[in-house]
Design a protein around this motif. Sequence first.
Motif, PDB file in Angstrom:
ATOM      1  N   LEU A 225      -6.481  -2.217  -7.490  1.00  0.00           N
ATOM      2  CA  LEU A 225      -6.253  -2.701  -6.125  1.00  0.00           C
ATOM      3  C   LEU A 225      -5.777  -1.569  -5.221  1.00  0.00           C
ATOM      4  O   LEU A 225      -6.216  -1.432  -4.075  1.00  0.00           O
ATOM      5  CB  LEU A 225      -5.184  -3.799  -6.130  1.00  0.00           C
ATOM      6  CG  LEU A 225      -5.675  -5.219  -6.384  1.00  0.00           C
ATOM      7  CD1 LEU A 225      -4.484  -6.142  -6.558  1.00  0.00           C
ATOM      8  CD2 LEU A 225      -6.554  -5.682  -5.224  1.00  0.00           C
ATOM      9  N   ARG A 226      -4.855  -0.767  -5.770  1.00  0.00           N
ATOM     10  CA  ARG A 226      -4.278   0.323  -4.990  1.00  0.00           C
ATOM     11  C   ARG A 226      -5.349   1.356  -4.620  1.00  0.00           C
ATOM     12  O   ARG A 226      -5.398   1.829  -3.480  1.00  0.00           O
ATOM     13  CB  ARG A 226      -3.168   0.978  -5.824  1.00  0.00           C
ATOM     14  CG  ARG A 226      -2.487   2.140  -5.171  1.00  0.00           C
ATOM     15  CD  ARG A 226      -1.601   1.720  -4.025  1.00  0.00           C
ATOM     16  NE  ARG A 226      -1.220   2.902  -3.260  1.00  0.00           N
ATOM     17  CZ  ARG A 226      -1.477   3.083  -1.986  1.00  0.00           C
ATOM     18  NH1 ARG A 226      -2.084   2.149  -1.289  1.00  0.00           N
ATOM     19  NH2 ARG A 226      -1.119   4.189  -1.375  1.00  0.00           N
TER      20      ARG A 226
ATOM     21  N   SER B  87      -4.876  -3.957 -12.970  1.00  0.00           N
ATOM     22  CA  SER B  87      -5.192  -4.657 -11.721  1.00  0.00           C
ATOM     23  C   SER B  87      -4.467  -4.015 -10.539  1.00  0.00           C
ATOM     24  O   SER B  87      -5.027  -3.878  -9.456  1.00  0.00           O
ATOM     25  CB  SER B  87      -4.838  -6.144 -11.838  1.00  0.00           C
ATOM     26  OG  SER B  87      -3.438  -6.318 -11.809  1.00  0.00           O
TER      27      SER B  87
ATOM     28  N   ALA C  19      -0.314  -5.181  -3.831  1.00  0.00           N
ATOM     29  CA  ALA C  19      -0.873  -4.864  -5.146  1.00  0.00           C
ATOM     30  C   ALA C  19       0.176  -5.099  -6.225  1.00  0.00           C
ATOM     31  O   ALA C  19      -0.120  -5.649  -7.288  1.00  0.00           O
ATOM     32  CB  ALA C  19      -1.365  -3.414  -5.167  1.00  0.00           C
TER      33      ALA C  19
END
Lengths: 200, 200, 200
Positions: C185-186, C181, C153
């Motif tokens: 993602l995380r 982002s 990520a």
Amino acid sequence: MNLLYLLDLIGTVAFAASGAWAGVRRGMDLFGVLVLGMVTAIGGGTLRDLLLGDLPPFCLRNEIYLWLPALVALLVFISHRFLPKIEHPLLYLDAVGLGTFVVIGTGKAIAFQTGPFGAVLMGVMTGTAGGVIRDILSNEVPLIMRREIYASACVIGGVLLVLLQWLPVPNDLALLLAAASVILLRILAIHFNWSLPKAT
Amino acid sequence: MNLLYLLDLIGTVAFAASGAWAGVRRGMDLFGVLVLGMVTAIGGGTLRDLLLGDLPPFCLRNEIYLWLPALVALLVFISHRFLPKIEHPLLYLDAVGLGTFVVIGTGKAIAFQTGPFGAVLMGVMTGTAGGVIRDILSNEVPLIMRREIYASACVIGGVLLVLLQWLPVPNDLALLLAAASVILLRILAIHFNWSLPKAT
Amino acid sequence: MNLLYLLDLIGTVAFAASGAWAGVRRGMDLFGVLVLGMVTAIGGGTLRDLLLGDLPPFCLRNEIYLWLPALVALLVFISHRFLPKIEHPLLYLDAVGLGTFVVIGTGKAIAFQTGPFGAVLMGVMTGTAGGVIRDILSNEVPLIMRREIYASACVIGGVLLVLLQWLPVPNDLALLLAAASVILLRILAIHFNWSLPKAT
């Protein structure tokens, strides 16, 4: 010093491969293998530049020292089933890298006006600290603290370069002689299984 | 500050001996013993100089800080069978070193215009980071994270020096008072086996 | 960039809490918990500033980055019995910190004229090195080398910021897009339990 630069890149490739290979053997994921490969290849020189105050370090100024080990680590990750077959030749390239890294580190420290002990220390560190960081990240006692005359070869190479600096020897020749002595000692140590005395 | 310099050298010897002794007990070879001795003696001050941006660090500018711990580590390696007999007196020299390193670190940070927290942090780090690196290289949880008020003595000494800096106390006296407080606390902690509360 | 500064402080709190919590779970004393909390919160940014040569590092110039994690670690130590109940929400704050740290690191490296690889590397390091140092001090293989796409990520966020830098996008918008982002993602990785392929 084009020959020295070429040897430096060969050493970077060899160190990156050995670091990545250590990650593969421990079942790490792609990121871990990349980190171990890169840290092994550039950790020593980066620590040297930190201590000499030459910042940002070499690898942030010439990004080939980032792309090359990353690419090598990626290749090792993809093709790791075939790597045992090239492990033995890798040891020779690793010796080339060790000798080159030591003379680059000692030479740079001399140029930065450190004393003789500091110059040898910076050379040994350039050659070995990457592997030490690799072992710390893998949660192992650094290999170099436990076995073989890996470090002694570096010390001898660094001392030789410092001594040659005081004689009327051309700088390029001094660098090559010192690097060659480390490489030769390292290869002999592998062949004859030399080791230092231990405290008993 | 000739007295402080003398105390600093005594501390360097004591830290080098304790680091080298840790290597001997783990059965390391000569190189490992040298590395542990030197790292314990100069690791804290080197990390402090790295963070303050005062590069190259003290040990590369005055090589007595390299030769002295290397010599001590070599002596420990050669004569290690006799070392258990001097382990107890060494603890007292170690306390002297701890106090001196803390006030040197805090004093230097103040001179570099850090805030009060940063000054205490640099002092604690100068006194303890060498031992932390020694434990990491030996693949152990750093002793300081697990046991005793070793670090608390450093914190108290650093805070005292920062406070004295704000009072009309001569600088040399402030340094000696703060160093003495660390040394005294440390010796009391050894005698009475003090420890910090743990999370339970 | 007041929003970025706010996110940075939130991340500092979250990282300090997770580091201190790691210390509590290992039964460390107050000092150990403080060290792990602080190192996790400021270790990555400090290493970045060391490598970029921007010394003293951010935390010695603005002491809120020392007081805040120390206070959080102290609170965690005192109230650790209640912490399991907030462990899950902490993961979300941790994701916010990760995204913010990565874009701050990559952005700063770009401002310091590193190349694209170096910029991404500095971002990933700012986001992850604190946790790596925490794991080394706890004598464990760094979590990031073993599991999850935590680091991936960061890489994606750093690459995105470097690319946006080359487009006619306002700098603030680029920072926020890249941070978002990483955070997204995380959080998705936590929910769906994503992981990278391993060498087998």
